[in-house]
Scaffold this motif. Structure first.
Motif, short mmCIF file in Angstrom:
data_model
loop_
_atom_site.label_atom_id
_atom_site.label_comp_id
_atom_site.label_asym_id
_atom_site.label_seq_id
_atom_site.Cartn_x
_atom_site.Cartn_y
_atom_site.Cartn_z
N GLY A 139 0.82 -1.21 0.00
CA GLY A 139 0.00 0.00 0.00
C GLY A 139 0.85 1.26 0.00
O GLY A 139 0.52 2.23 -0.69
N GLU A 140 1.93 1.25 0.77
CA GLU A 140 2.84 2.41 0.79
C GLU A 140 3.30 2.75 -0.63
O GLU A 140 3.30 3.90 -1.03
N TYR A 141 3.68 1.71 -1.36
CA TYR A 141 4.15 1.94 -2.73
C TYR A 141 3.02 2.42 -3.63
O TYR A 141 3.20 3.31 -4.45
N ILE A 142 1.85 1.83 -3.44
CA ILE A 142 0.71 2.28 -4.25
C ILE A 142 0.41 3.74 -3.95
O ILE A 142 0.14 4.53 -4.84
N GLY A 143 0.50 4.11 -2.69
CA GLY A 143 0.30 5.50 -2.30
C GLY A 143 1.28 6.41 -3.04
O GLY A 143 0.93 7.48 -3.52
N LYS A 144 2.54 5.96 -3.11
CA LYS A 144 3.57 6.74 -3.82
C LYS A 144 3.20 6.87 -5.29
O LYS A 144 3.25 7.96 -5.87
N ILE A 145 2.84 5.74 -5.89
CA ILE A 145 2.47 5.75 -7.32
C ILE A 145 1.31 6.71 -7.53
O ILE A 145 1.29 7.52 -8.45
N TYR A 146 0.34 6.63 -6.65
CA TYR A 146 -0.84 7.47 -6.74
C TYR A 146 -0.44 8.95 -6.72
O TYR A 146 -0.88 9.74 -7.56
N ASN A 147 0.40 9.29 -5.76
CA ASN A 147 0.82 10.69 -5.67
C ASN A 147 1.58 11.13 -6.91
O ASN A 147 1.44 12.25 -7.37
N GLU A 148 2.40 10.22 -7.45
CA GLU A 148 3.16 10.58 -8.65
C GLU A 148 2.23 10.79 -9.85
O GLU A 148 2.40 11.73 -10.61
N THR A 149 1.27 9.90 -9.99
CA THR A 149 0.42 10.00 -11.18
C THR A 149 -0.44 11.26 -11.16
O THR A 149 -0.91 11.69 -12.20
N LYS A 150 -0.65 11.82 -9.98
CA LYS A 150 -1.45 13.05 -9.94
C LYS A 150 -0.70 14.21 -10.55
O LYS A 150 -1.29 15.20 -10.97
N ARG A 151 0.61 14.13 -10.60
CA ARG A 151 1.45 15.17 -11.20
C ARG A 151 1.07 16.56 -10.70
O ARG A 151 0.89 17.49 -11.47
N ARG A 152 0.94 16.66 -9.41
CA ARG A 152 0.67 17.99 -8.86
C ARG A 152 1.90 18.87 -9.06
O ARG A 152 3.02 18.37 -9.07
N PRO A 153 1.68 20.18 -9.21
CA PRO A 153 2.84 21.06 -9.33
C PRO A 153 3.70 20.95 -8.07
O PRO A 153 3.16 20.85 -6.97
N ARG A 154 5.01 20.95 -8.24
CA ARG A 154 5.86 20.80 -7.06
C ARG A 154 6.00 22.10 -6.31
O ARG A 154 6.31 22.12 -5.14
N PHE A 155 5.78 23.20 -7.00
CA PHE A 155 5.80 24.50 -6.33
C PHE A 155 5.12 25.52 -7.21
O PHE A 155 4.97 25.30 -8.42
N ILE A 156 4.69 26.60 -6.59
CA ILE A 156 4.16 27.74 -7.35
C ILE A 156 4.89 28.95 -6.79
O ILE A 156 4.89 29.17 -5.58
N ILE A 157 5.54 29.71 -7.65
CA ILE A 157 6.32 30.84 -7.16
C ILE A 157 5.44 32.06 -7.02
O ILE A 157 4.69 32.40 -7.93
N GLU A 158 5.51 32.71 -5.87
CA GLU A 158 4.72 33.91 -5.67
C GLU A 158 5.47 35.12 -6.20
O GLU A 158 4.91 35.94 -6.90
N SER A 159 6.76 35.26 -5.86
CA SER A 159 7.54 36.36 -6.42
C SER A 159 9.02 36.01 -6.37
O SER A 159 9.43 35.16 -5.59
N VAL A 160 9.79 36.68 -7.22
CA VAL A 160 11.23 36.45 -7.28
C VAL A 160 11.93 37.79 -7.14
O VAL A 160 11.51 38.77 -7.75
N LEU A 161 12.94 37.86 -6.27
CA LEU A 161 13.75 39.06 -6.17
C LEU A 161 15.12 38.72 -6.75
O LEU A 161 15.78 37.82 -6.26
N ASN A 162 15.49 39.40 -7.80
CA ASN A 162 16.77 39.07 -8.44
C ASN A 162 17.28 40.26 -9.24
O ASN A 162 16.53 40.86 -10.00
N LYS A 163 18.56 40.59 -9.03
CA LYS A 163 19.16 41.67 -9.81
C LYS A 163 20.24 41.09 -10.69
O LYS A 163 21.09 40.34 -10.23
#
Ligand code: UDP
Ligand code: MG
Length: 319
Positions: A294-318
């Motif tokens: 089940g642990e592995y199935i849970g992992k597979i499940y999470n992977e197949t959802k392909r949720r974004p790994r992050f969403i950037i709110e803002s970037v400070l860069n010069k």
């Protein structure tokens, strides 16, 4: 500066011919007030999403649009796809035109006046504003009990949701674009929206009774909805199987000892000891193995959802 922000109010409708005339009337008034106050632009619209209704819902929406295209828009789904999908379809259509999107039910259970607070919060810089019910007096005991129990179970399973918040909320365009990155098919918006992040707040309102018609969420749909919510956001049920496996395995060792002692002391019939021992041991090992698989199935499940790994709110860069 506020005038140029466009609001779309997205309203999913499934067989709502009884409530549509009143809903459209009240929403129109609300929208015109907001426009007159300069809080939203004149390009703002009320967007009804017909979720494959077999009644007069779509012809009514089409007529509203024909009569007042600068107030009412419509989206017609090819068939009934359920509340969550209808809401998403509306939002992803509206995001092409709107700076902020509010979703609400068609039955006037969500207090329309909470829209003002949501729009204000948007102008204060909040990107997600959750409508939260202050009380549930008008719901039946059963509905209240099951609904509140549901929120508690979700919390206990570690799912991040806002208590007593249904799908009445405002989202900025940026937040909806974030939502669009969640490509999962089993849609449970209340769980996904907190995952998007950004600055958020809540607006409380009193939930009214359904204006007319009857609930399109009978118990069966409610249970399916709850199961979807839990299995889409939590692997804890799998962990429970594993935990039970560990417990049974431990018990099996005790039982083995007990059976052996009984045999040595001469209480046991022939064959009993080995039967006893193997039943418990095998049961424990099986549950443990299920938990591991089940642990592995849970992992597979999470992977197949392909949720974004992050969403950037803002970037400070010069550079
Ligand atoms: N709805 C939908 N598709 C469905 C079921 C419901 O679009 O398959 C809409 C419905 O028209 C309403 C909203 O979802 O605008 C909430 O439904 P309802 O009021 O029946 O649910 P309840 O408030 O009883 O939970
Ligand atoms: Mg309702």
């Amino acid at each position: 500066m506020n005038e140029n922000k466009t609001l779309y109010i997205v309203v999913p409708c499934y067989k709502e011919q009884e409530v549509l005339p009143e809903t459209s009337k009240r929403l129109k008034k609300k929208l015109l007030d907001l426009i007159a106050d300069g809080r939203v632009s004149e390009k703002s619209r009320i967007m009804f999403v017909n979720d494959g209704s077999s009644d007069n819902t779509w012809p009514m929406i089409a007529q509203l649009h024909e009569q007042e295209p600068e107030i009412f828009s419509g989206v017609n789904l090819s068939r009934n796809k359920g509340h969550q999908n209808a809401v998403l379809a509306g939002m992803l259509t509206a995001v092409n035109y709107a700076d902020m999107i509010i979703t609400m039910d068609a039955d006037l259970q969500d207090d329309i006046n909470a829209v003002d607070g949501m729009v204000d919060a948007y102008h204060e810089g909040y990107e997600v504003v959750y409508g939260v019910r202050s009380k549930r007096d008008t719901d039946t005991f059963f509905k209240r009990f099951t609904a509140e129990g549901f929120y508690k179970v979700m919390k206990a399973l570690g799912v991040d949701i806002v208590f007593n918040h249904a799908d009445y909320r405002l989202m900025s365009r940026r937040a909806v674009e974030g939502l669009a990155q969640f490509t999962e098919v089993n849609l449970f918006l209340r769980g996904i929206v907190p995952q998007i992040g950004y600055k958020w707040t809540t607006v409380t309102y009193e939930r009214a009774e359904r204006f007319a018609g009857e609930s399109k969420y009978p118990l069966k749909k409610m249970l399916a909805f709850a199961a979807d919510g839990i299995t889409s956001f939590s692997v804890k049920p799998i962990r429970m199987v594993f935990t039970i496996g560990v417990v049974i395995f431990a018990v099996s060792l005790v039982m083995l000892l007990y059976a052996l002692i009984s045999k040595i002391l001469g209480y046991a019939h022939a064959g009993w000891t080995s039967l006893m021992g193997s039943i418990w041991l095998i049961g424990g090992i099986q549950l443990l193995s299920l938990g591991v698989v089940g642990e592995y199935i849970g992992k597979i499940y999470n992977e197949t959802k392909r949720r974004p790994r992050f969403i950037i709110e803002s970037v400070l860069n010069k550079e």
